[in-house]
Design an enzyme around this catalytic site. Structure first.
Site, PDB file in Angstrom:
ATOM      1  N   CYS B 111       0.821  -1.430  -0.056  1.00  0.00           N
ATOM      2  CA  CYS B 111      -0.085  -0.056  -0.044  1.00  0.00           C
ATOM      3  C   CYS B 111       0.872   1.406  -0.229  1.00  0.00           C
ATOM      4  O   CYS B 111       1.866   1.273   0.816  1.00  0.00           O
ATOM      5  CB  CYS B 111      -0.807  -0.071   1.317  1.00  0.00           C
ATOM      6  SG  CYS B 111      -1.428   1.448   2.094  1.00  0.00           S
ATOM      7  N   GLU B 112       0.865   2.215  -1.052  1.00  0.00           N
ATOM      8  CA  GLU B 112       1.591   3.274  -0.881  1.00  0.00           C
ATOM      9  C   GLU B 112       1.332   4.096   0.078  1.00  0.00           C
ATOM     10  O   GLU B 112       2.156   5.192   0.056  1.00  0.00           O
ATOM     11  CB  GLU B 112       1.555   4.150  -2.386  1.00  0.00           C
ATOM     12  CG  GLU B 112       0.348   5.025  -2.468  1.00  0.00           C
ATOM     13  CD  GLU B 112       0.550   5.523  -4.113  1.00  0.00           C
ATOM     14  OE1 GLU B 112       1.215   5.242  -4.891  1.00  0.00           O
ATOM     15  OE2 GLU B 112      -0.320   6.488  -4.256  1.00  0.00           O
ATOM     16  N   HIS B 113       0.163   4.131   0.724  1.00  0.00           N
ATOM     17  CA  HIS B 113      -0.174   5.108   1.814  1.00  0.00           C
ATOM     18  C   HIS B 113       0.752   4.784   3.228  1.00  0.00           C
ATOM     19  O   HIS B 113       0.734   5.474   3.934  1.00  0.00           O
ATOM     20  CB  HIS B 113      -1.580   5.266   2.064  1.00  0.00           C
ATOM     21  CG  HIS B 113      -2.285   5.736   0.669  1.00  0.00           C
ATOM     22  ND1 HIS B 113      -3.396   5.302  -0.077  1.00  0.00           N
ATOM     23  CD2 HIS B 113      -1.804   6.778  -0.116  1.00  0.00           C
ATOM     24  CE1 HIS B 113      -3.734   6.000  -1.145  1.00  0.00           C
ATOM     25  NE2 HIS B 113      -2.684   6.735  -1.263  1.00  0.00           N
ATOM     26  N   HIS B 114       0.650   3.537   3.398  1.00  0.00           N
ATOM     27  CA  HIS B 114       1.272   3.075   4.766  1.00  0.00           C
ATOM     28  C   HIS B 114       2.410   2.263   4.589  1.00  0.00           C
ATOM     29  O   HIS B 114       2.992   1.804   5.676  1.00  0.00           O
ATOM     30  CB  HIS B 114       0.068   2.315   5.410  1.00  0.00           C
ATOM     31  CG  HIS B 114      -1.120   3.100   5.577  1.00  0.00           C
ATOM     32  ND1 HIS B 114      -2.334   2.975   4.992  1.00  0.00           N
ATOM     33  CD2 HIS B 114      -1.483   3.984   6.795  1.00  0.00           C
ATOM     34  CE1 HIS B 114      -3.359   3.834   5.559  1.00  0.00           C
ATOM     35  NE2 HIS B 114      -2.751   4.436   6.423  1.00  0.00           N
ATOM     36  N   GLN B 152      -4.794  -0.044  -5.429  1.00  0.00           N
ATOM     37  CA  GLN B 152      -5.286  -1.054  -6.036  1.00  0.00           C
ATOM     38  C   GLN B 152      -5.994  -0.609  -7.239  1.00  0.00           C
ATOM     39  O   GLN B 152      -5.909  -1.520  -8.361  1.00  0.00           O
ATOM     40  CB  GLN B 152      -6.115  -1.689  -4.952  1.00  0.00           C
ATOM     41  CG  GLN B 152      -6.857  -3.212  -5.706  1.00  0.00           C
ATOM     42  CD  GLN B 152      -7.490  -4.143  -4.636  1.00  0.00           C
ATOM     43  OE1 GLN B 152      -7.631  -3.792  -3.434  1.00  0.00           O
ATOM     44  NE2 GLN B 152      -8.472  -4.886  -5.276  1.00  0.00           N
ATOM     45  N   HIS B 180      -6.432  -5.641   2.319  1.00  0.00           N
ATOM     46  CA  HIS B 180      -5.457  -4.652   2.706  1.00  0.00           C
ATOM     47  C   HIS B 180      -5.129  -4.859   4.290  1.00  0.00           C
ATOM     48  O   HIS B 180      -5.719  -4.680   5.196  1.00  0.00           O
ATOM     49  CB  HIS B 180      -5.955  -3.472   2.597  1.00  0.00           C
ATOM     50  CG  HIS B 180      -6.034  -3.216   1.067  1.00  0.00           C
ATOM     51  ND1 HIS B 180      -5.442  -2.183   0.327  1.00  0.00           N
ATOM     52  CD2 HIS B 180      -7.017  -3.820  -0.084  1.00  0.00           C
ATOM     53  CE1 HIS B 180      -5.867  -2.194  -0.916  1.00  0.00           C
ATOM     54  NE2 HIS B 180      -6.565  -3.204  -1.078  1.00  0.00           N
ATOM     55  N   CYS B 182      -3.288  -2.836   5.788  1.00  0.00           N
ATOM     56  CA  CYS B 182      -3.541  -1.609   6.587  1.00  0.00           C
ATOM     57  C   CYS B 182      -4.783  -1.373   7.212  1.00  0.00           C
ATOM     58  O   CYS B 182      -5.045  -0.388   7.961  1.00  0.00           O
ATOM     59  CB  CYS B 182      -3.228  -0.160   5.585  1.00  0.00           C
ATOM     60  SG  CYS B 182      -4.127  -0.541   4.145  1.00  0.00           S
TER      61      CYS B 182
END
Lengths: 251, 221
Positions: B111-114, B152, B180, B182
């Site tokens: 996940c590019e956010h977490h 995704q 996910h 996250c």
């Protein structure tokens, strides 16, 4: 910082017991301490200090979290650049902070102590049949690759006049699993914590987990599971009790 | 390289225009680029371990920065590979114009956010237009794009676009169902939630019957 120096003290005291206390992890199977020595001001034997340390272990506080957030975020920015990404693109702008907070959450077990969680929920109950809480979802971090471990814990114990609030078993699991762990050590820590809190006749802990470090990288075996167990007290000595526990857990 | 409306921002230009695949930080180094990059990431991991309250000198953590850095490099190895690299040989002329589906391809992404994993299955279908592709190449395309810091939705679109550009088929459909971490390990902490994204191009988009056939064949339980 004082906690860390306490840690070293305990390590040197305990060397003759071949126990190693580091950052709240301890790799020793405790013999049950004598029933009388419950108070903090009891005898200064090494065994007692390990039990005390178990009750007081934590190396991080909520304030520490806030203080370390900027350096954690900077470390993650370095990682993003090192991997070839552009930390300035829209999707990644706040990622270092989110990743840092996420990592702090995944290791929040370092902030919590067993004694905080358990103090009130031990009840006198005249029950001496097995109590099992199973299928507790557990999420930990592999300490070797910093990649998640995902699994389930099954805990059983035979009370000795004292029972524990059921969710407290799950909370004990949370405290020890939300750390950088090795599955073997996690299993033992949970078992020892329940033993120390309740002094039951026996404790059994089984963990079945999938290690992302084996699934997402390395050998890349998707369906492999790792199972570890710790049996203490009558679970270890009596095969029938152990059998009953394992059958009930499998069903 | 094909960008076609998929915005990866500055990054795509950075890595493509530079022969040694050097990222912004190491533009001045020569052959040691690979090694230096790992050691920057290693140092970052040492900082992370310290700031989390761990003891970096205990036995279990001694080589963790190196292992974690290498693991992270492996999990983002998709950045260094292009579709052209893997597809060049395996496109064949074949007079077939019925749907081809490769389903239940496991993918693992970050996940590019977490920067926490998400993983699941991809189902890919296309209707050839005189040209078919080696089946494993579909899985390899999924690998290239998933081994990155991803969202995704973008991952689904990138896989579909890559196949569209490489083969120019009559239609492409990609469905991803993923879990996910996250959402599972932190945040809302919902264990059983699944995220499903899909992209339908060409005949799959225009013809509901084609789309239905694809979905029936792939989403059976």
């Amino acid at each position: 910082m004082t906690e860390r120096s306490k840690q070293t003290e305990f390590t040197s005291k305990d060397k003759k017991e071949t126990s190693l206390v580091l950052n709240g992890h301890f790799d020793v199977v405790l013999k049950r301490p004598p029933a009388a020595s419950q108070g903090p001001a009891a005898e200064s034997g090494a065994r007692q200090s390990v039990a005390e340390n178990w009750k007081e272990e934590h190396t991080r506080s909520v304030e520490d979290n806030e203080v370390s957030l900027p350096s954690l975020a900077e470390a993650y920015t370095t990682i993003l650049r090192g991997l070839g990404e552009d930390p300035q693109r829209q999707g990644l702008l706040k990622t270092p902070w989110r990743a840092a907070t996420a990592m702090q959450f995944f290791t929040k077990g370092y902030q919590e102590t067993i004694i905080d969680v358990l103090n009130d929920a031990i009840f006198d109950e005249d029950h001496d049949e097995m109590v099992i809480v199973k299928d507790i979802d557990v999420f930990s971090m592999c300490e070797h690759h910093l990649v998640p471990i995902i699994g389930r814990v099954h805990i059983g114990y035979l009370p000795n006049k004292r029972v524990l609030g059921l969710s407290k078993l799950a909370r004990i699991v949370e405290i020890y699993s939300r750390r950088l762990q090795v599955q073997e050590r996690l299993t033992k820590q949970i078992a020892v914590a329940v033993t120390e809190a309740l002094k039951p006749t026996g404790v059994g802990v089984v963990i079945e987990a999938t290690h992302m470090c084996m699934v997402m990288r390395g050998v890349q075996k998707m369906n492999s599971k790792t199972i570890t167990s710790t049996m203490l007290g009558v679970f270890r000595e009596d095969p029938k009790t152990r059998d009953e526990f394992l059958t009930l857990v499998r069903s | 390289m094909e960008k076609k409306g998929i915005d990866q921002g500055h990054f795509m230009n950075c890595i493509e225009s530079n022969d040694n695949n050097l990222c912004m930080m190491d533009q001045d180094s020569g052959t040691n680029a690979g090694e230096r990059k790992v050691s920057h990431i290693e140092k970052a991991y040492v900082t992370i371990l310290k700031e989390l309250g761990e003891d970096i000198h205990r036995e279990g953590l001694l080589r963790t920065p190196l292992r974690a850095a290498k693991a992270m490099e492996f999990l983002t190895k998709g950045y260094k590979i292009t579709t052209k690299d893997i597809l060049n040989d395996a496109i064949f002329d074949e007079n077939h114009s019925e749907m081809v589906i490769v389903k239940d391809i496991e993918i693992f992404s970050l996940c590019e956010h977490h920067m926490v994993p998400f993983f699941g299955k991809v189902h890919i279908a296309y209707i050839p237009n005189k040209v078919v592709v080696g089946l494993s190449k579909l899985a390899r395309i999924a690998e290239i794009y998933s081994r990155r810091l991803q969202v995704q939705e973008r991952l689904t679109k990138q896989i579909a676009s890559a196949i569209q550009e490489a083969l120019e088929p009559l239609g492409v459909a990609v469905v991803i169902e993923a879990v996910h971490m996250c959402m599972v390990m932190r945040g809302v902490q919902k264990n059983n939630a699944n995220t499903v994204t899909s992209v339908m191009l060409g005949a799959f988009e225009e013809d509901p019957k084609t789309r239905k056939e694809f979905l029936t064949l792939t989403m059976k339980k």
